[in-house]
Design a protein around this motif. Structure first.
Motif, mmCIF file in Angstrom:
data_model
loop_
_atom_site.group_PDB
_atom_site.id
_atom_site.type_symbol
_atom_site.label_atom_id
_atom_site.label_comp_id
_atom_site.label_asym_id
_atom_site.label_seq_id
_atom_site.Cartn_x
_atom_site.Cartn_y
_atom_site.Cartn_z
ATOM 1 N N UNK A 1 0.850 -1.183 0.000
ATOM 2 C CA UNK A 1 0.000 0.000 0.000
ATOM 3 C C UNK A 1 0.889 1.237 0.000
ATOM 4 N N UNK A 2 0.537 2.207 -0.836
ATOM 5 C CA UNK A 2 1.318 3.439 -0.948
ATOM 6 C C UNK A 2 0.522 4.603 -0.357
ATOM 7 N N UNK A 3 1.192 5.431 0.418
ATOM 8 C CA UNK A 3 0.551 6.630 0.938
ATOM 9 C C UNK A 3 1.524 7.799 0.851
ATOM 10 N N UNK B 1 10.233 9.972 -4.369
ATOM 11 C CA UNK B 1 10.047 11.396 -4.062
ATOM 12 C C UNK B 1 9.078 12.003 -5.073
ATOM 13 N N UNK B 2 8.071 12.729 -4.573
ATOM 14 C CA UNK B 2 7.092 13.404 -5.428
ATOM 15 C C UNK B 2 7.444 14.879 -5.553
ATOM 16 N N UNK C 1 6.523 12.676 -0.350
ATOM 17 C CA UNK C 1 7.142 11.430 -0.831
ATOM 18 C C UNK C 1 6.145 10.287 -0.670
ATOM 19 N N UNK C 2 6.425 9.199 -1.379
ATOM 20 C CA UNK C 2 5.641 7.984 -1.205
ATOM 21 C C UNK C 2 6.225 7.149 -0.072
ATOM 22 N N UNK C 3 5.327 6.575 0.723
ATOM 23 C CA UNK C 3 5.707 5.573 1.719
ATOM 24 C C UNK C 3 5.075 4.254 1.275
ATOM 25 N N UNK D 1 -0.658 8.780 -10.327
ATOM 26 C CA UNK D 1 -0.054 10.062 -10.694
ATOM 27 C C UNK D 1 -0.463 11.127 -9.678
ATOM 28 N N UNK D 2 0.478 11.987 -9.308
ATOM 29 C CA UNK D 2 0.212 13.044 -8.336
ATOM 30 C C UNK D 2 0.500 14.388 -8.980
#
Length: 264
Positions: A55-57, A117-118, A124-126, A159-160
């Motif tokens: 899971x990505x947050x 890294x966003x 950033x993504x965790x 996508x962010x």
């Protein structure tokens, strides 16, 4: 290959389940089995079964690493998989396994945290990597590493778009997680300080006088995990390394074949 695993008198060189000393159990891989996760995989090595969901947050980066995301592995060994485990906080074995998985990720560099890294210094993504054992029949290390790698290969991040206040996550647009290397784990046990064999079952683990797990990346040695027990002779270690590299080719071939079958 089985001849390389003979270190002392052993009449049949065949184990209770019919395998030769250098033979792994049948491996079954299913990718993308959890639709609510960004990536997932289920692996069966003999009866040992582990499911990995990623899971990505989005989160703020660590102050010391403003341009790097981070990965949080968590191994769960519950009473569901074996009566040896009890309900409650994570057992010592589960904690040791979680640390082992974290070391494999770090030492292999399979996922570069800079790619998570966003927005440097802001976002950033965790990646939360939850590995749940559904059936414990020995050699959970190799099963867990394969499940993690396959889940990474299956992971797609949304996508962010950076906004002034709140970032906008677009689920319609996703991109595959960049997997920089592919670690493969191979575990060996030694009995009576003489007989070396691979992929131990839970009964064989109970009889073993020592164990060692070898992690390879391609044609390179990544790390060796030796949790005490009888020491291995140099020729025994070399045999482990050779078999680990052979096993790596088998596992990577299985992953590619499974991915191709899913994409068809």
């Amino acid at each position: 290959m089985a001849d390389d695993f003979k270190y002392g008198p052993h009449e049949k060189d065949v184990r209770p389940d019919g395998r030769e000393l250098g033979e792994f159990r049948r491996t079954v891989l299913n990718i993308g089995c959890i639709t609510t996760a960004e990536g997932s995989a289920l692996v069966k090595l003999g009866n040992t079964t582990i499911m990995c969901g990623i899971k990505a947050e989005l989160a703020a980066p660590k102050p010391a690493e403003p341009d790097r995301g981070f990965i949080v592995p968590n191994v769960q060994l519950t009473p569901l998989c074996s009566p040896h485990f009890r309900p409650g906080p994570p057992s010592e074995q589960a904690q040791v396994m979680s640390q082992f998985i974290a070391e494999v990720i770090k030492n292999s560099g399979c996922v570069d945290c800079q790619n998570l890294c966003v927005v440097p210094g802001k976002l950033v993504w965790v990646l939360h990597c939850d590995l749940m054992c559904l059936d414990y029949d020995g050699n959970v290390y190799d099963t867990a590493v394969l499940a993690l790698l396959a889940a990474f290969r299956n992971t797609r991040l949304p996508h962010v778009e950076e906004k002034e206040e709140v970032p906008e996550v677009t689920m319609d647009k996703t991109c595959s997680l960049i997997v920089s290397s592919q670690p493969v784990s191979s575990t060996f046990s030694i009995f009576d300080d003489r007989i070396l064999f691979v992929d131990p079952t839970v009964e064989e683990e109970g009889l073993a006088t020592g164990m060692v797990t070898v992690v390879t990346v391609g044609n390179k040695l990544c790390m060796v995990h030796k949790p005490g027990g009888s020491p291995l002779k140099s020729e025994q270690l070399l045999t482990c390394f050779d078999r680990a590299f052979d096993r790596s080719k088998e596992v990577l071939r299985l992953i590619e074949e499974t991915i191709l079958s899913v994409e068809r």
